[in-house]
Write a protein that holds these residues in place. Structure first.
Motif, PDB file in Angstrom:
ATOM      1  N   THR A  31       0.846  -1.186   0.000  1.00  0.00           N
ATOM      2  CA  THR A  31       0.000   0.000   0.000  1.00  0.00           C
ATOM      3  C   THR A  31       0.880   1.234   0.000  1.00  0.00           C
ATOM      4  N   ARG A  32       0.319   2.350  -0.395  1.00  0.00           N
ATOM      5  CA  ARG A  32       1.101   3.590  -0.370  1.00  0.00           C
ATOM      6  C   ARG A  32       1.214   4.160   1.038  1.00  0.00           C
ATOM      7  N   ASP A  33       0.285   3.798   1.919  1.00  0.00           N
ATOM      8  CA  ASP A  33       0.283   4.344   3.277  1.00  0.00           C
ATOM      9  C   ASP A  33      -0.021   3.218   4.256  1.00  0.00           C
ATOM     10  N   ALA A  34       1.010   2.572   4.752  1.00  0.00           N
ATOM     11  CA  ALA A  34       0.847   1.426   5.634  1.00  0.00           C
ATOM     12  C   ALA A  34       0.173   1.793   6.949  1.00  0.00           C
ATOM     13  N   ALA A  35       0.377   3.025   7.400  1.00  0.00           N
ATOM     14  CA  ALA A  35      -0.196   3.439   8.680  1.00  0.00           C
ATOM     15  C   ALA A  35      -1.719   3.514   8.625  1.00  0.00           C
ATOM     16  N   ARG A  36      -2.258   3.827   7.465  1.00  0.00           N
ATOM     17  CA  ARG A  36      -3.708   3.991   7.335  1.00  0.00           C
ATOM     18  C   ARG A  36      -4.395   2.761   6.755  1.00  0.00           C
ATOM     19  N   ALA A  37      -3.631   1.837   6.193  1.00  0.00           N
ATOM     20  CA  ALA A  37      -4.219   0.670   5.538  1.00  0.00           C
ATOM     21  C   ALA A  37      -4.809  -0.292   6.556  1.00  0.00           C
ATOM     22  N   VAL A  38      -5.987  -0.815   6.243  1.00  0.00           N
ATOM     23  CA  VAL A  38      -6.635  -1.820   7.091  1.00  0.00           C
ATOM     24  C   VAL A  38      -6.383  -3.191   6.480  1.00  0.00           C
ATOM     25  N   MET A  39      -5.651  -4.027   7.210  1.00  0.00           N
ATOM     26  CA  MET A  39      -5.290  -5.367   6.733  1.00  0.00           C
ATOM     27  C   MET A  39      -5.836  -6.414   7.696  1.00  0.00           C
ATOM     28  N   PRO A  40      -6.067  -7.635   7.216  1.00  0.00           N
ATOM     29  CA  PRO A  40      -6.439  -8.708   8.141  1.00  0.00           C
ATOM     30  C   PRO A  40      -5.338  -8.933   9.166  1.00  0.00           C
ATOM     31  N   ASP A  41      -5.718  -9.393  10.353  1.00  0.00           N
ATOM     32  CA  ASP A  41      -4.724  -9.698  11.379  1.00  0.00           C
ATOM     33  C   ASP A  41      -3.696 -10.682  10.829  1.00  0.00           C
ATOM     34  N   GLY A  42      -2.434 -10.409  11.104  1.00  0.00           N
ATOM     35  CA  GLY A  42      -1.387 -11.312  10.653  1.00  0.00           C
ATOM     36  C   GLY A  42      -0.814 -10.969   9.297  1.00  0.00           C
ATOM     37  N   VAL A  43      -1.407 -10.002   8.600  1.00  0.00           N
ATOM     38  CA  VAL A  43      -0.885  -9.568   7.306  1.00  0.00           C
ATOM     39  C   VAL A  43       0.009  -8.354   7.524  1.00  0.00           C
ATOM     40  N   GLU A  44       1.214  -8.424   7.015  1.00  0.00           N
ATOM     41  CA  GLU A  44       2.168  -7.324   7.161  1.00  0.00           C
ATOM     42  C   GLU A  44       1.896  -6.259   6.103  1.00  0.00           C
ATOM     43  N   ALA A  45       1.596  -5.058   6.535  1.00  0.00           N
ATOM     44  CA  ALA A  45       1.395  -3.947   5.612  1.00  0.00           C
ATOM     45  C   ALA A  45       2.753  -3.320   5.294  1.00  0.00           C
ATOM     46  N   VAL A  46       3.066  -3.216   3.997  1.00  0.00           N
ATOM     47  CA  VAL A  46       4.339  -2.629   3.580  1.00  0.00           C
ATOM     48  C   VAL A  46       4.058  -1.508   2.589  1.00  0.00           C
ATOM     49  N   GLU A  47       4.898  -0.487   2.647  1.00  0.00           N
ATOM     50  CA  GLU A  47       4.713   0.667   1.767  1.00  0.00           C
ATOM     51  C   GLU A  47       5.533   0.530   0.494  1.00  0.00           C
ATOM     52  N   GLY A  48       4.970   1.057  -0.587  1.00  0.00           N
ATOM     53  CA  GLY A  48       5.679   1.081  -1.855  1.00  0.00           C
ATOM     54  C   GLY A  48       4.818   1.748  -2.901  1.00  0.00           C
ATOM     55  N   ASP A  49       5.458   2.259  -3.929  1.00  0.00           N
ATOM     56  CA  ASP A  49       4.763   2.936  -5.014  1.00  0.00           C
ATOM     57  C   ASP A  49       5.049   2.174  -6.299  1.00  0.00           C
ATOM     58  N   LEU A  50       4.014   1.626  -6.927  1.00  0.00           N
ATOM     59  CA  LEU A  50       4.200   0.838  -8.143  1.00  0.00           C
ATOM     60  C   LEU A  50       4.733   1.680  -9.298  1.00  0.00           C
ATOM     61  N   ALA A  51       4.572   2.974  -9.203  1.00  0.00           N
ATOM     62  CA  ALA A  51       5.130   3.849 -10.230  1.00  0.00           C
ATOM     63  C   ALA A  51       6.628   4.063 -10.043  1.00  0.00           C
ATOM     64  N   GLU A  52       7.147   3.664  -8.876  1.00  0.00           N
ATOM     65  CA  GLU A  52       8.566   3.806  -8.561  1.00  0.00           C
ATOM     66  C   GLU A  52       9.113   2.446  -8.141  1.00  0.00           C
ATOM     67  N   PRO A  53       9.484   1.598  -9.088  1.00  0.00           N
ATOM     68  CA  PRO A  53       9.916   0.228  -8.759  1.00  0.00           C
ATOM     69  C   PRO A  53      11.022   0.151  -7.713  1.00  0.00           C
ATOM     70  N   ALA A  54      11.887   1.159  -7.651  1.00  0.00           N
ATOM     71  CA  ALA A  54      12.966   1.134  -6.656  1.00  0.00           C
ATOM     72  C   ALA A  54      12.419   1.134  -5.240  1.00  0.00           C
ATOM     73  N   SER A  55      11.212   1.703  -5.052  1.00  0.00           N
ATOM     74  CA  SER A  55      10.616   1.767  -3.719  1.00  0.00           C
ATOM     75  C   SER A  55      10.110   0.412  -3.245  1.00  0.00           C
ATOM     76  N   LEU A  56      10.073  -0.564  -4.147  1.00  0.00           N
ATOM     77  CA  LEU A  56       9.506  -1.873  -3.815  1.00  0.00           C
ATOM     78  C   LEU A  56      10.521  -2.836  -3.214  1.00  0.00           C
ATOM     79  N   GLN A  57      11.793  -2.465  -3.212  1.00  0.00           N
ATOM     80  CA  GLN A  57      12.826  -3.398  -2.768  1.00  0.00           C
ATOM     81  C   GLN A  57      12.568  -3.959  -1.369  1.00  0.00           C
ATOM     82  N   PRO A  58      12.246  -3.121  -0.358  1.00  0.00           N
ATOM     83  CA  PRO A  58      11.978  -3.704   0.967  1.00  0.00           C
ATOM     84  C   PRO A  58      10.762  -4.634   0.974  1.00  0.00           C
ATOM     85  N   ALA A  59       9.727  -4.283   0.222  1.00  0.00           N
ATOM     86  CA  ALA A  59       8.521  -5.099   0.191  1.00  0.00           C
ATOM     87  C   ALA A  59       8.770  -6.440  -0.473  1.00  0.00           C
TER      88      ALA A  59
END
Length: 277
Positions: A31-59
């Motif tokens: 998601t672009r904003d992990a702090a605001r994203a609502v995920m099922p319990d046990g799912v790790e929310a990670v930030e990244g921008d699909l328009a910026e592939p370099a931002s996806l490395q940690p995810a």
């Protein structure tokens, strides 16, 4: 580790819910904003921008399977980053127009992404859904305002698909053997017209919703500000101006892959009635 991109979208949200309900882990939702994203319990929310592939490395770190919707971000860069991170399998949501309307620009773009994936060296599964039931949300403001819903091609029937059925097929492809190297065309269980969709929403609301058919020219004028002229033409061609037997055909793929029948539009309308109130 499975990474679901578009984790808060219509398909991604349903996919994470299904995976979590079946005890599949570990799971990450992009998601672009992990702090605001609502995920099922046990799912790790990670930030990244699909328009910026370099931002996806940690995810992508440690990910072995990736769920990706075509043409949302920089697809070539995303696939390259995934391969570099060691991703083994990608489930890609493309479009049925690749086979029904290959002459249209968006269809050609989807086909290009499919080919990029096939040439990436990673295993792949390609999903080609038809028109989404959730497209009806474009009428939500008018229905909430007790206004008349206006749409072209009122009697053209397409086998609209519930986004949760796309998610169900993706879940199977991600977690069960036998689906790598496969391309699945996905539809709902029956053709449904725009008029029937509005009637289904009205039934879910328990009140009448007025409907009026408009011309292609009027519809194009309404859509061009949102999509641009070429994309508006493509949408109108697919939804009524150039419907062919291949596009209107009902396919049983959802049931064959998941073991459960595809959900009808009226079920989507009931589940999403609050969006129209």
């Amino acid at each position: 580790m499975i990474l679901v991109t578009g984790a808060t979208g219509n398909i991604g949200r349903a996919l994470l819910k299904e995976l979590h309900a079946r005890g599949v882990e570990p799971l990450r939702g992009l998601t672009r904003d992990a702090a605001r994203a609502v995920m099922p319990d046990g799912v790790e929310a990670v930030e990244g921008d699909l328009a910026e592939p370099a931002s996806l490395q940690p995810a992508l770190n440690g990910v072995r399977s990736l769920f990706l919707v075509s043409r949302v971000g920089s697809d070539g860069g995303i696939l390259a980053a995934a391969r570099q991170a060691g991703v083994e399998h990608v489930v890609l949501v493309s479009s049925i127009t690749v086979q029904t309307h290959p002459h249209l620009g968006p269809a050609a773009e989807n086909l290009e992404v499919e080919e990029l994936l096939k040439e990436s060296g990673m295993a792949w599964t390609i999903l080609r859904p038809t028109q989404f039931a959730s497209n009806a949300l474009m009428w939500a403001a008018a229905i909430r305002g007790r206004e008349t819903v206006r749409a072209p091609y009122a009697e053209t029937a397409l086998p609209t698909i519930h986004p949760a059925d796309i998610a169900s097929v993706a879940r199977v492809a991600l977690t069960e053997p036998g689906h790598r190297g496969r391309t699945y065309a996905l539809t709902g269980p029956e053709p449904v017209t725009a008029r029937q969709q509005v009637e289904a929403v009205a039934a879910a609301l328990g009140r009448e919703v007025p409907f009026a058919e408009i011309s292609r020219r009027e519809a194009h004028a309404r859509m061009v500000e949102v999509f641009g002229s070429e994309a508006a033409d493509a949408v109108l061609d697919v939804t009524g101006g150039d419907v062919n037997a291949e596009l209107s055909k009902v396919r049983t793929t959802v049931a064959e892959v998941t073991g459960a029948p595809a959900r009808p539009f009226r079920q989507w309308a009931v589940e999403n009635a609050d969006a129209f109130r």
